[in-house]
Write a protein that holds these residues in place. Sequence first.
Motif, PDB file in Angstrom:
ATOM      1  N   GLY A   1     -16.869  81.765  -5.744  1.00 26.12           N
ATOM      2  CA  GLY A   1     -17.158  81.243  -7.077  1.00 26.12           C
ATOM      3  C   GLY A   1     -17.252  79.725  -7.105  1.00 26.12           C
ATOM      4  O   GLY A   1     -17.820  79.150  -8.037  1.00 26.12           O
ATOM      5  N   MET A   2     -16.659  79.065  -6.108  1.00 29.80           N
ATOM      6  CA  MET A   2     -16.781  77.613  -6.034  1.00 29.80           C
ATOM      7  C   MET A   2     -18.091  77.195  -5.373  1.00 29.80           C
ATOM      8  O   MET A   2     -18.368  76.015  -5.225  1.00 29.80           O
ATOM      9  N   GLY A   3     -18.871  78.183  -4.940  1.00 26.78           N
ATOM     10  CA  GLY A   3     -20.132  77.866  -4.291  1.00 26.78           C
ATOM     11  C   GLY A   3     -20.014  77.769  -2.788  1.00 26.78           C
ATOM     12  O   GLY A   3     -20.766  77.043  -2.147  1.00 26.78           O
TER      13      GLY A   3
ATOM     14  N   GLU B   1     -18.078  79.584   5.022  1.00 28.49           N
ATOM     15  CA  GLU B   1     -17.080  78.645   4.495  1.00 28.49           C
ATOM     16  C   GLU B   1     -15.867  79.386   3.932  1.00 28.49           C
ATOM     17  O   GLU B   1     -14.726  78.972   4.118  1.00 28.49           O
TER      18      GLU B   1
ATOM     19  N   LYS C   1     -12.404  78.560   5.707  1.00 30.61           N
ATOM     20  CA  LYS C   1     -11.556  77.697   4.884  1.00 30.61           C
ATOM     21  C   LYS C   1     -10.488  78.454   4.112  1.00 30.61           C
ATOM     22  O   LYS C   1      -9.425  77.917   3.823  1.00 30.61           O
TER      23      LYS C   1
ATOM     24  N   ARG D   1     -23.269  78.290  -8.592  1.00 25.64           N
ATOM     25  CA  ARG D   1     -21.813  78.409  -8.694  1.00 25.64           C
ATOM     26  C   ARG D   1     -21.134  77.044  -8.783  1.00 25.64           C
ATOM     27  O   ARG D   1     -19.987  76.952  -9.203  1.00 25.64           O
ATOM     28  N   LYS D   2     -21.843  76.019  -8.386  1.00 26.68           N
ATOM     29  CA  LYS D   2     -21.320  74.678  -8.615  1.00 26.68           C
ATOM     30  C   LYS D   2     -21.462  74.329 -10.101  1.00 26.68           C
ATOM     31  O   LYS D   2     -20.607  73.665 -10.678  1.00 26.68           O
TER      32      LYS D   2
ATOM     33  N   ASN E   1     -22.450  83.878 -12.958  1.00 27.71           N
ATOM     34  CA  ASN E   1     -22.451  83.156 -11.680  1.00 27.71           C
ATOM     35  C   ASN E   1     -22.787  84.097 -10.519  1.00 27.71           C
ATOM     36  O   ASN E   1     -22.630  83.750  -9.360  1.00 27.71           O
TER      37      ASN E   1
ATOM     38  N   ARG F   1      -9.332  72.774  -9.994  1.00 26.09           N
ATOM     39  CA  ARG F   1     -10.218  73.040  -8.860  1.00 26.09           C
ATOM     40  C   ARG F   1     -11.645  73.276  -9.348  1.00 26.09           C
ATOM     41  O   ARG F   1     -12.607  72.796  -8.754  1.00 26.09           O
ATOM     42  N   ALA F   2     -11.747  74.002 -10.458  1.00 25.52           N
ATOM     43  CA  ALA F   2     -13.075  74.307 -10.988  1.00 25.52           C
ATOM     44  C   ALA F   2     -13.737  73.077 -11.590  1.00 25.52           C
ATOM     45  O   ALA F   2     -14.935  72.854 -11.398  1.00 25.52           O
TER      46      ALA F   2
ATOM     47  N   TYR G   1     -11.166  71.223  -2.643  1.00 24.92           N
ATOM     48  CA  TYR G   1     -11.965  72.273  -1.999  1.00 24.92           C
ATOM     49  C   TYR G   1     -13.457  72.200  -2.337  1.00 24.92           C
ATOM     50  O   TYR G   1     -14.312  72.102  -1.457  1.00 24.92           O
ATOM     51  N   GLY G   2     -13.755  72.250  -3.634  1.00 27.81           N
ATOM     52  CA  GLY G   2     -15.152  72.254  -4.058  1.00 27.81           C
ATOM     53  C   GLY G   2     -15.832  70.927  -3.753  1.00 27.81           C
ATOM     54  O   GLY G   2     -17.014  70.886  -3.382  1.00 27.81           O
TER      55      GLY G   2
ATOM     56  N   ILE H   1     -25.498  78.725  -4.369  1.00 28.48           N
ATOM     57  CA  ILE H   1     -24.479  77.685  -4.186  1.00 28.48           C
ATOM     58  C   ILE H   1     -24.542  76.697  -5.344  1.00 28.48           C
ATOM     59  O   ILE H   1     -23.532  76.330  -5.940  1.00 28.48           O
TER      60      ILE H   1
ATOM     61  N   VAL I   1     -15.538  69.661  -9.506  1.00 30.61           N
ATOM     62  CA  VAL I   1     -16.942  69.511  -9.110  1.00 30.61           C
ATOM     63  C   VAL I   1     -17.848  69.304 -10.323  1.00 30.61           C
ATOM     64  O   VAL I   1     -19.065  69.319 -10.199  1.00 30.61           O
TER      65      VAL I   1
ATOM     66  N   VAL J   1     -21.662  76.637 -12.584  1.00 32.75           N
ATOM     67  CA  VAL J   1     -20.941  77.590 -13.426  1.00 32.75           C
ATOM     68  C   VAL J   1     -19.622  77.953 -12.749  1.00 32.75           C
ATOM     69  O   VAL J   1     -19.583  78.745 -11.817  1.00 32.75           O
ATOM     70  N   GLY J   2     -18.551  77.326 -13.199  1.00 29.68           N
ATOM     71  CA  GLY J   2     -17.245  77.563 -12.581  1.00 29.68           C
ATOM     72  C   GLY J   2     -16.563  78.778 -13.191  1.00 29.68           C
ATOM     73  O   GLY J   2     -16.894  79.202 -14.292  1.00 29.68           O
ATOM     74  N   MET J   3     -15.616  79.330 -12.449  1.00 27.78           N
ATOM     75  CA  MET J   3     -14.967  80.536 -12.955  1.00 27.78           C
ATOM     76  C   MET J   3     -13.448  80.477 -12.759  1.00 27.78           C
ATOM     77  O   MET J   3     -12.961  80.075 -11.709  1.00 27.78           O
TER      78      MET J   3
ATOM     79  N   ARG K   1     -15.217  68.938  -1.283  1.00 27.91           N
ATOM     80  CA  ARG K   1     -15.554  68.916   0.142  1.00 27.91           C
ATOM     81  C   ARG K   1     -16.742  69.810   0.445  1.00 27.91           C
ATOM     82  O   ARG K   1     -17.531  69.530   1.339  1.00 27.91           O
ATOM     83  N   LEU K   2     -16.838  70.924  -0.302  1.00 24.75           N
ATOM     84  CA  LEU K   2     -17.966  71.832  -0.073  1.00 24.75           C
ATOM     85  C   LEU K   2     -19.282  71.171  -0.448  1.00 24.75           C
ATOM     86  O   LEU K   2     -20.264  71.257   0.279  1.00 24.75           O
ATOM     87  N   HIS K   3     -19.283  70.521  -1.590  1.00 26.74           N
ATOM     88  CA  HIS K   3     -20.567  70.125  -2.159  1.00 26.74           C
ATOM     89  C   HIS K   3     -20.942  68.662  -1.938  1.00 26.74           C
ATOM     90  O   HIS K   3     -22.081  68.282  -2.132  1.00 26.74           O
TER      91      HIS K   3
END
Lengths: 285, 320
Positions: B207-209, B214, B218, A118-119, A85, A194-195, A141-142, A115, A198, A121-123, A144-146
């Motif tokens: 890692g969450m992108g 951000e 955040k 990493r969406k 990632n 969390r991972a 979190y994720g 971005i 998304v 491939v989660g870690m 809301r990001l994506h």
Amino acid sequence: MMMPAEKSDNLFCSLAGLVDERKTSTTVDSDPSKQAVKISVRNLNFFYGHHQALFDNTIDLFANQVTAIIGPSGCGKSTHIRTYNRIFELYRNQKAQGQILLDGEDVLSPEMNLIDLRKRVGMIFQKPSPFPMTIFENVAYGLRLHYRIGRNELADRVEMALKRSALWDEVQDKLDRPGTELSGGQQQRLCIARAIAVEPEVLLMDEPSSAIDPVATAKIEDLIEALKEKYTIVLVTHNMQQAARVSDYTAFFYNGSIVEFGRTEQIFKKPAMKQTEDYITGRFG
Amino acid sequence: MHKLSTIKTTASSRDQTRADLLFRGFTALCAIGLILIVVGIFIELLMNSWPAIKKFGLSFLVSQKWNPVPGIEEFGALSSIFGTLATTAIAMLIATPMSLVIAIFLVELAPPRMAGIVGGAIELLAAVPSIIYGMWGLFVFAPFMQDHIQPFLGEVIGGPLFEGPPMGIGILTAGIILALMILPFITAVARDVFLMIPNVVKEASHGMGATTWEVTYKVVWPYCIHGIVGALFLGLGRAIGETMAITFVIGNDHSISASVFSAGTSIASTLANEFTEASEPIYLSALFELGLVLFGLTVVFQIVAQLWLRRLRKSTGGRA
Ligand SMILES: Nc1ncnc2c1ncn2[C@@H]1O[C@H](COP(=O)(O)OP(=O)(O)O)[C@@H](O)[C@H]1O
Ligand SMILES: [Mg+2]
């Protein structure tokens, strides 16, 4: 670590036994060539400054399988998966060379959208790393990001992720409590929730249970079994029993090189390389 | 080497509980001593300002008259309070965003060598005595304000806030000097706060992108807010009581004006300027009461800060 031969043979048998036990319950296509390759790594070299940590790593990871990465501490397991990632790029002097194909796309190419990568491939990290926010917000979190999604959909997805990570029952009535208040094992499952919220394609887990207790570890192992239906999982572990219990494929790393890669069964029952055998029988480690 | 069990232990001469008790007693004594000092200062201020409190009552706080002529003395703290609050507000308004941006830049974005050099410079600046800022402000910065900044602000923005002849010195100049003075201070503390975030949390967020921005607002931000607010209040505490840097450039005029170009005074600079002149007991007492007001202001800010932090801690979950 040296062990008396007799004792280590016992361990060897018990590990092979673990593999046997499990294979009766899961059905996996036994011919690797028929399986879809999710990540294909070719001649991957890695440098910390001038120190080379990985040497010509070449490996194929199959879709919807759990691949365990084992090897003694410091052999490059973390370094290896941290290239998938490109999280290593947060640090200035770290550099990867070679090719990593994710569904045929070159991960290391400058054109790759980080971005998006990493969406996909989660870690999960060794140390549980909840963010300083509520349980709900951690999982959201994720999302809301994506995505631009409404309240209800967000709540649904958070609930789903928490259910799939087997945490829902324990946290459903304290979603607005800080994530840091959970126990270590719960925090780790929160990170998994969390991972997967998304819906990534690949989950990288770097010794996810090494910092938590055995009961919580068992829960995470069950979770890995369940999750592989949807995700391709790479599990770094220094616990060989764990590798034998949950993985379909195993790669043995030593000094930055991949010594042997194969079906977990084969690696634990009849390793082709002397080094592999020595390691899994505990003759060094 | 001897086996450890054959060596005489020191247990007999080291009484665990007694040593603990002594140590605890000593630390408790220090803590109590600190509280006594603060209370002592308060009582001393109160006693000395009692004549003024009796004579002027509450009007001291709302009157802007400041007339030390013997026989017809009249003292009001309003102009000094106003000057203190106005310069502090200007300083915080300028220093807060700048120092946070610099701190984040140093921690997250700057190449390590540069971060090292700039970081060192900032620590050095934080250690410069305030009188130096005052002198520099008077001899270098005030003329610059007079020739460039004030005419510019007056023309481009104008209005009651930026009105009047550019004199160089005044509330605005004092506020800016104050900002420069507390900026390195806040930056240094904020940088240390940012540095304390575990890498794994940042990595998890990336890692969450998430983009660097951000991640910063955040995750890094809620993680740090406790410390940042602490840093800001430290800066505020310095600004509100700062004396020398302000005395040089504020103009020392007991008046209140809407325009930040005009001269004013602050509690601290009034005290510094006038203690030597205060011949009459009531004058002296009024100055002590000013000191009491400053003391009260700082205490109020501290309490507000603590309450705010407590609320924050609840909403962001322990860590912050
Ligand atoms: N940040 C770093 N800087 C320099 N060298 C590192 C760093 N991280 C790891 N290494 C080196 O890279 C090698 C592989 O480390 P790592 O991937 O962490 O091993 P593992 O995860 O298998 O224990 C080790 O020799 C280690 O010393
Ligand atoms: Mg590791």
